[in-house]
Scaffold this motif. Structure first.
Motif, PDB file in Angstrom:
ATOM      1  N   LYS A   1      -3.550   4.723  -2.776  1.00 30.97           N
ATOM      2  CA  LYS A   1      -2.714   5.796  -1.947  1.00 30.97           C
ATOM      3  C   LYS A   1      -1.575   6.570  -2.546  1.00 30.97           C
ATOM      4  CE  LYS A   1      -0.317   5.844   2.710  1.00 30.97           C
ATOM      5  NZ  LYS A   1      -0.074   5.166   3.842  1.00 30.97           N
ATOM      6  N   LEU A   2      -0.924   5.604  -3.412  1.00 28.79           N
ATOM      7  CA  LEU A   2       0.256   6.110  -4.240  1.00 28.79           C
ATOM      8  C   LEU A   2      -0.280   7.268  -5.153  1.00 28.79           C
ATOM      9  CD1 LEU A   2       3.025   5.457  -5.639  1.00 28.79           C
ATOM     10  CD2 LEU A   2       1.644   4.601  -7.520  1.00 28.79           C
ATOM     11  N   PHE A   3      -1.579   7.409  -5.463  1.00 33.98           N
ATOM     12  CA  PHE A   3      -1.841   8.588  -6.233  1.00 33.98           C
ATOM     13  C   PHE A   3      -2.978   9.878  -5.427  1.00 33.98           C
ATOM     14  CE2 PHE A   3      -1.643   4.967  -8.986  1.00 33.98           C
ATOM     15  CZ  PHE A   3      -0.988   5.599 -10.219  1.00 33.98           C
ATOM     16  N   THR A   4      -3.244   9.370  -4.158  1.00 34.40           N
ATOM     17  CA  THR A   4      -3.909  10.256  -3.304  1.00 34.40           C
ATOM     18  C   THR A   4      -3.082  10.992  -2.372  1.00 34.40           C
ATOM     19  OG1 THR A   4      -4.981   8.331  -1.951  1.00 34.40           O
ATOM     20  CG2 THR A   4      -6.196   8.930  -3.724  1.00 34.40           C
ATOM     21  N   ASP A   5      -2.156  10.493  -1.943  1.00 37.15           N
ATOM     22  CA  ASP A   5      -1.285  10.983  -1.018  1.00 37.15           C
ATOM     23  C   ASP A   5      -0.802  12.313  -1.428  1.00 37.15           C
ATOM     24  OD1 ASP A   5      -1.082   9.620   1.350  1.00 37.15           O
ATOM     25  OD2 ASP A   5       1.285   8.818   1.049  1.00 37.15           O
ATOM     26  N   GLU A   6      -0.549  12.982  -0.425  1.00 37.33           N
ATOM     27  CA  GLU A   6      -0.052  14.301  -0.750  1.00 37.33           C
ATOM     28  C   GLU A   6       1.548  14.249  -0.847  1.00 37.33           C
ATOM     29  OE1 GLU A   6       0.297  18.913   1.306  1.00 37.33           O
ATOM     30  OE2 GLU A   6      -1.158  17.338   1.889  1.00 37.33           O
TER      31      GLU A   6
ATOM     32  N   ASN B   1       0.947  -1.241   0.100  1.00 41.41           N
ATOM     33  CA  ASN B   1      -0.009  -0.032  -0.036  1.00 41.41           C
ATOM     34  C   ASN B   1       0.786   1.105   0.023  1.00 41.41           C
ATOM     35  OD1 ASN B   1      -2.447   1.543   0.099  1.00 41.41           O
ATOM     36  ND2 ASN B   1      -2.437   1.439   2.105  1.00 41.41           N
ATOM     37  N   TYR B   2       1.690   1.266  -0.885  1.00 40.05           N
ATOM     38  CA  TYR B   2       2.650   2.591  -1.204  1.00 40.05           C
ATOM     39  C   TYR B   2       2.030   3.883  -1.261  1.00 40.05           C
ATOM     40  CZ  TYR B   2       7.365   0.766  -1.319  1.00 40.05           C
ATOM     41  OH  TYR B   2       8.467   0.281  -0.792  1.00 40.05           O
ATOM     42  N   GLY B   3       2.513   4.943  -0.667  1.00 42.22           N
ATOM     43  CA  GLY B   3       2.170   6.405  -0.849  1.00 42.22           C
ATOM     44  C   GLY B   3       3.385   7.002  -1.142  1.00 42.22           C
ATOM     45  N   ALA B   4       3.167   8.456  -1.141  1.00 47.13           N
ATOM     46  CA  ALA B   4       4.425   9.165  -1.312  1.00 47.13           C
ATOM     47  C   ALA B   4       5.425   8.982  -0.190  1.00 47.13           C
ATOM     48  CB  ALA B   4       3.784  10.763  -1.053  1.00 47.13           C
TER      49      ALA B   4
ATOM     50  N   ARG C   1      25.736  16.651  -2.673  1.00 49.72           N
ATOM     51  CA  ARG C   1      25.568  15.331  -2.384  1.00 49.72           C
ATOM     52  C   ARG C   1      24.339  14.985  -2.868  1.00 49.72           C
ATOM     53  NH1 ARG C   1      28.422  14.481   3.098  1.00 49.72           N
ATOM     54  NH2 ARG C   1      28.399  12.043   2.368  1.00 49.72           N
ATOM     55  N   GLY C   2      23.437  15.580  -3.520  1.00 52.65           N
ATOM     56  CA  GLY C   2      22.070  15.039  -3.622  1.00 52.65           C
ATOM     57  C   GLY C   2      21.061  15.736  -2.985  1.00 52.65           C
ATOM     58  N   GLY C   3      19.986  15.294  -2.309  1.00 52.25           N
ATOM     59  CA  GLY C   3      19.085  16.073  -1.536  1.00 52.25           C
ATOM     60  C   GLY C   3      18.209  17.021  -2.535  1.00 52.25           C
ATOM     61  N   ASP C   4      17.779  17.808  -1.778  1.00 55.73           N
ATOM     62  CA  ASP C   4      16.941  18.879  -2.616  1.00 55.73           C
ATOM     63  C   ASP C   4      17.079  20.321  -1.965  1.00 55.73           C
ATOM     64  OD1 ASP C   4      14.383  19.125  -4.460  1.00 55.73           O
ATOM     65  OD2 ASP C   4      13.856  20.245  -2.557  1.00 55.73           O
ATOM     66  N   PRO C   5      17.130  21.396  -2.729  1.00 52.13           N
ATOM     67  CA  PRO C   5      17.259  22.654  -2.040  1.00 52.13           C
ATOM     68  C   PRO C   5      15.969  23.111  -1.258  1.00 52.13           C
ATOM     69  CG  PRO C   5      16.622  23.118  -4.527  1.00 52.13           C
ATOM     70  CD  PRO C   5      16.886  21.505  -4.043  1.00 52.13           C
ATOM     71  N   ASP C   6      14.879  22.504  -1.502  1.00 47.37           N
ATOM     72  CA  ASP C   6      13.648  22.935  -0.396  1.00 47.37           C
ATOM     73  C   ASP C   6      13.482  21.592   0.515  1.00 47.37           C
ATOM     74  OD1 ASP C   6      13.262  25.410  -1.899  1.00 47.37           O
ATOM     75  OD2 ASP C   6      12.137  23.990  -3.506  1.00 47.37           O
ATOM     76  N   GLY C   7      14.280  20.569   0.239  1.00 46.94           N
ATOM     77  CA  GLY C   7      14.033  19.466   1.355  1.00 46.94           C
ATOM     78  C   GLY C   7      12.917  18.733   0.828  1.00 46.94           C
ATOM     79  N   THR C   8      12.683  18.800  -0.361  1.00 42.38           N
ATOM     80  CA  THR C   8      11.418  17.864  -0.916  1.00 42.38           C
ATOM     81  C   THR C   8      11.659  16.535  -0.896  1.00 42.38           C
ATOM     82  OG1 THR C   8      10.645  19.727  -2.149  1.00 42.38           O
ATOM     83  CG2 THR C   8       9.955  17.740  -2.825  1.00 42.38           C
ATOM     84  N   PRO C   9      10.945  15.377  -0.646  1.00 36.15           N
ATOM     85  CA  PRO C   9      11.198  14.052  -0.773  1.00 36.15           C
ATOM     86  C   PRO C   9      11.592  13.656  -1.891  1.00 36.15           C
ATOM     87  CG  PRO C   9       9.470  14.618   0.709  1.00 36.15           C
ATOM     88  CD  PRO C   9       9.571  15.791   0.266  1.00 36.15           C
ATOM     89  N   PRO C  10      12.082  12.461  -1.941  1.00 34.98           N
ATOM     90  CA  PRO C  10      12.438  11.794  -3.455  1.00 34.98           C
ATOM     91  C   PRO C  10      10.795  11.361  -3.835  1.00 34.98           C
ATOM     92  CG  PRO C  10      12.931  10.395  -1.604  1.00 34.98           C
ATOM     93  CD  PRO C  10      12.787  11.456  -1.044  1.00 34.98           C
ATOM     94  N   ARG C  11      10.950  11.287  -5.339  1.00 29.50           N
ATOM     95  CA  ARG C  11       9.525  10.951  -6.094  1.00 29.50           C
ATOM     96  C   ARG C  11       9.479   9.189  -6.021  1.00 29.50           C
ATOM     97  NH1 ARG C  11       9.164  13.916 -11.377  1.00 29.50           N
ATOM     98  NH2 ARG C  11       7.061  13.122 -11.376  1.00 29.50           N
TER      99      ARG C  11
END
Length: 257
Positions: A128-133, A84-87, A103-113
């Motif tokens: 949930k994969l498509f409905t999670d924020e 039941n994967y989500g974001a 070293r990777g990461g994100d400038p805004d701290g956004t999680p990986p896709r």
């Protein structure tokens, strides 16, 4: 081949120590594909059909850290359904720091896709994969998938990447992720996808947790493929937690440097 590393007590390590132990190569020139699995002592990959029954506090800590370090989480459609994967949700402060250090990461701290491999694009758009924020999921599919399936997922917010004619291979998966600038890849299963990646010589790194329990039953193994194709690996570290959990990291020799 270097000697097998001595076991390190997990309690002796700081968060920064763990980041260094599990860091991806600096600025990889192509997608670097890491696989993460947990198994029981007797080789079971699930308990009652799900991997959650094997989880320990140490495994959950490393599971979260590996997501923090990744650009994208790659997973097979069967595992998405079973678990039941989500974001993804990660440590935004660490991801900002990693980005600042190059070293990777994100400038805004956004999680990986989340990127899902589904040759037929046969996923439930109401799941949930498509409905999670969170960031819109990526679906790696094939030209042979039905137009109706693809349209349903696009309408649900997915980004579709055609990664083959009839089968998503390691090469086509890498190319699809590379087209989006996603090079630090974390594959979380399932066994069929892992087996296909091994067959395509596509695995650079394996992080394997051994949960301190015997399971028995008819549970499968972490990689499944019709033909055995041995891939020599080099041990990078072995960590022990106080409850008996063993955390290992293995890397193909040619991937370093």
């Amino acid at each position: 081949m270097p000697p097998v590393p001595n076991a390190i007590q997990l309690t002796d390590l700081t968060r920064d120590d763990l980041v260094e132990l599990y860091a991806y190569p600096v600025e990889p020139s192509a997608p670097y594909l890491r696989v993460n699995f947990v198994t029981s002592i007797d080789g079971a990959v699930t308990v009652d059909g799900r991997s959650g029954g094997l989880g320990t506090p140490a495994d959950k800590t490393i599971f979260a850290l590996l997501r923090d370090l990744a650009d994208v989480v790659l997973v097979g459609a069967g595992t998405v359904r079973a678990e039941n994967y989500g974001a993804a949700h990660t440590d935004s402060a660490l991801r900002k720091r990693l980005h600042a250090e190059g070293r990777g990461g994100d400038p805004d701290g956004t999680p990986p896709r989340i990127a899902v491999v589904s040759a037929r694009a046969a996923l439930d758009p109401a799941s949930k994969l498509f409905t999670d924020e969170g960031a819109r999921p990526i679906i790696l599919t094939t030209a042979a998938a039905s137009d109706d399936n693809k349209k349903r997922l696009i309408d649900a917010g997915a980004e579709l990447i055609l990664a083959g004619e009839n089968l998503c291979t390691a090469q086509s998966i890498r190319a699809g992720l590379e087209s989006l600038g996603l090079r630090r890849v974390l594959c979380e299963g399932g066994p069929s996808l892992f087996g296909e990646l091994i067959a395509d010589r596509g695995v650079d790194d394996l992080c394997l947790t051994v949960s301190p329990q015997l399971v028995g039953g008819a549970a499968g193994r972490i990689a499944v493929y019709p033909k055995a194709l041995p891939t020599p690996m080099v041990p990078r570290h072995l960590l022990l937690d106080t409850d008996g959990t063993i955390l290992t990291r293995w890397e193909r020799a040619h991937t370093r440097g």
